[in-house]
Structures are given as structure tokens and as C-alpha cells.
Design a protein around this motif. Structure first.
Motif, short mmCIF file in Angstrom:
data_model
loop_
_atom_site.label_atom_id
_atom_site.label_comp_id
_atom_site.label_asym_id
_atom_site.label_seq_id
_atom_site.Cartn_x
_atom_site.Cartn_y
_atom_site.Cartn_z
N UNK A 96 35.08 19.35 -76.60
CA UNK A 96 34.29 18.54 -75.45
C UNK A 96 35.32 17.38 -75.26
N UNK A 97 35.41 17.16 -73.81
CA UNK A 97 36.27 16.07 -73.16
C UNK A 97 35.70 14.83 -73.02
N UNK A 98 36.01 13.76 -73.51
CA UNK A 98 35.71 12.72 -73.45
C UNK A 98 35.59 12.07 -71.91
N UNK A 132 31.46 18.19 -80.68
CA UNK A 132 32.44 17.99 -79.55
C UNK A 132 33.71 18.92 -80.19
N UNK A 133 33.88 18.86 -81.49
CA UNK A 133 34.99 19.62 -82.14
C UNK A 133 34.74 21.12 -81.82
N UNK A 170 28.88 10.39 -73.16
CA UNK A 170 30.34 10.20 -73.69
C UNK A 170 30.90 11.44 -73.00
N UNK A 171 30.41 12.77 -72.90
CA UNK A 171 31.19 13.83 -72.58
C UNK A 171 30.91 14.62 -71.35
N UNK A 209 18.44 10.40 -79.53
CA UNK A 209 19.91 9.55 -79.70
C UNK A 209 21.03 10.63 -79.47
N UNK A 210 20.90 11.67 -80.08
CA UNK A 210 21.90 12.92 -79.74
C UNK A 210 22.03 13.01 -78.42
N UNK A 211 21.09 13.39 -77.65
CA UNK A 211 21.23 13.74 -76.35
C UNK A 211 21.83 12.71 -75.37
N UNK A 212 21.60 11.49 -75.66
CA UNK A 212 22.19 10.26 -74.89
C UNK A 212 23.53 10.14 -75.19
#
Length: 271
Positions: free
Chosen positions: A179-181, A174-175, A41-42, A33-36
Motif C-alpha cells: 500500500x502506498x501512503x 500495507x506490507x 493513511x493509504x 480503528x483499523x478502518x480509520x
């Protein structure tokens, strides 16, 4: 950002067990799920997983693979076990690290996961675990609840909870890596459903000849018009239509123009 994502255990090694659950299954589902999330998203995210199915892989194989790939971060996902009273979330970095970037990153992951996982905070910890010691990049190992605790295990059985835990890890990463969405595509505008049509009727006649004469007169006055026949109570009527609008205000404006031009019998119908 190159993430080496390591769902703990697998294959012949079930990991911790309790309440009908195997650690290897819960960790794999969270990791997938994390990989997806990260890939969908990023931008500029690469994810290599130690396993994507129920396979056996040694600890040394995992760290060697991460090191050879040149990962920027090593994230190992686990589930804890102890007595039935033990519960909550904790995470680990290598015992030899203090006041380091790895420790700072641990704090970010810790906070973001706790924001969503509905578990007691057991703190940020250090240990001499193989994957933390032998990985050549910053590494953290998260222990996402106790499989031997009834409350924690009940959460683990929920796909929605595993999704939230994955999202918490993603928020932390992401923090850490800024990471850029990915830009979201503009939604396709919905096809408008047919609405009300306001028809401007100069008048109606039982005689087609009279209707045709009025059409000619309207043309002479600068109005587009045509005859439209309809049946009312079994009788045919010839309506002289001088406009049709989806906006009622536009229809009313045309009606006013007709009245000023002397066509006092004009009226609106809505269909």
C-alpha cells in the motif's frame, strides 16, 4: 485493495466474556480503528465491514457478502477465551492450506501485530473455521489475547492498546498489498509573532523645529527619515528616525552608514 473486515460476534452474540468485557465490543473497536487508519493513511483502499455497530450477523452472511463484493482479503478479528492462565496472541488460516500465499500473508500479519501488542506469541495456526473455509479470497482470523486472562484483559480495556493492535494489523496489510501512503499536506506555516524591531535614531531634540531641520538634512544625504515624538520622564522629545529593521544586523549597517555620513549621535533602540 478491497478488504472485508469482520469484527467477530455482535448483537445477540456477545462472544467470549470476562473481566467485565464482551468480545463483540473489543473486536468492533479494533476494527473501526483499523478502518480509520487504512482510509486515512493509504491510497486505493476500500474497506467493507461485516458490521459497524452492535448488530447480529450470521457467519454465512459474512462470507457470502465478502464473496459477492469480490474482496481481495478477508480479515476476521477475535478475542480468545480459555482458563485464566491461558494468554497471548495467535492467528489462523484454513487448515487445508500449506506453503501458500495465504500462509505467507499470515506470517506477515502475525509478525506485525506481535510487534505492538505486548502479548505472548502462541504461534501461527490452522483451523476449519467457517470464515476461513467459505471465503473465496485469502483469509486470516486473529485472536488478540484472552479475555479470561487478567493481564490480557487489562490491556483490552485500554483504548491506546486497541489502537496499537489496529495499527499492527494495518502495518501487516500495507506490507502484503504494498500500500502506498497518502501524501501529507504541507503544514500551514505559523503566523509569525511580532518580534523585536530595531529602530535607527539619528538623534533626539526637545525642539520640533530642530528635528525637522535634521530630517531635511538627512534627505539631502540620501536617507529616508521622519520625526517620531515620544514622552520621557514627562517631557516630549522629537526623535528623528532613519530606519527600522527586524534584523539587528541590518539596523547596525544603517547606523554605520549614518556615522560615516557625519551623524555621529545616531543610536539604536530595540522595541
Amino acid at each position: 485493495m478491497k478488504l472485508y473486515l469482520d469484527p467477530g460476534h455482535g448483537g445477540q452474540d456477545p462472544g467470549a466474556q470476562g473481566h467485565g468485557l464482551n468480545e463483540k465490543d473489543v473486536t468492533l473497536d479494533i476494527a473501526l480503528k483499523l478502518r480509520t487508519i487504512l482510509q486515512n493513511d493509504y491510497e486505493n483502499v476500500q474497506v467493507k465491514m461485516s458490521r459497524t455497530s452492535d448488530t447480529t450477523k450470521s457467519l454465512s452472511q459474512r462470507t457470502s457478502e465478502a464473496n459477492a463484493w469480490g474482496a481481495d482479503y478477508y480479515l476476521s478479528i477475535h478475542i480468545n477465551s480459555a482458563t485464566s492462565s491461558a494468554s497471548g496472541y495467535e492467528d489462523y488460516i484454513y487448515i487445508g492450506l500449506s506453503n501458500s500465499l495465504t500462509a505467507k500473508n499470515q506470517g506477515i500479519i502475525h509478525e506485525e501485530v506481535l510487534n505492538v501488542n505486548e502479548l505472548k506469541d502462541r504461534g501461527k495456526k490452522k483451523a476449519n473455521f467457517h470464515v476461513l473455509r467459505e471465503s473465496s479470497m485469502p483469509a486470516v482470523l486473529t485472536e488478540n489475547g484472552f479475555i479470561t486472562n487478567a493481564h490480557d484483559a487489562a490491556l483490552m480495556k485500554q483504548a491506546s492498546w486497541r489502537q496499537k493492535v489496529a495499527q499492527g494489523h494495518a502495518n501487516g496489510l500495507a506490507k502484503i498489498f504494498h500500500l502506498k501512503r497518502k501524501s501529507q499536506p504541507e503544514p500551514t506555516p505559523p503566523i509569525p509573532s511580532p518580534g523585536t524591531l530595531y529602530k535607527v535614531i539619528a538623534t533626539s531634540f526637545k525642539s520640533r523645529e530642530n528635528a525637522d531641520e535634521l530630517v531635511t538634512l538627512l534627505h539631502d544625504k540620501g536617507f529616508e527619515a521622519f520625526v517620531n515624538s515620544t514622552t520621557i520622564s514627562g517631557e516630549t522629545w522629537y526623535r528623528v528616525q532613519a530606519g527600522a529593521f527586524s534584523d539587528r544586523s541590518n539596523a547596525e549597517e544603517r547606523l554605520t552608514q549614518l556615522h560615516k555620513a557625519g551623524f555621529k549621535d545616531s543610536f539604536l533602540i530595540a522595541e
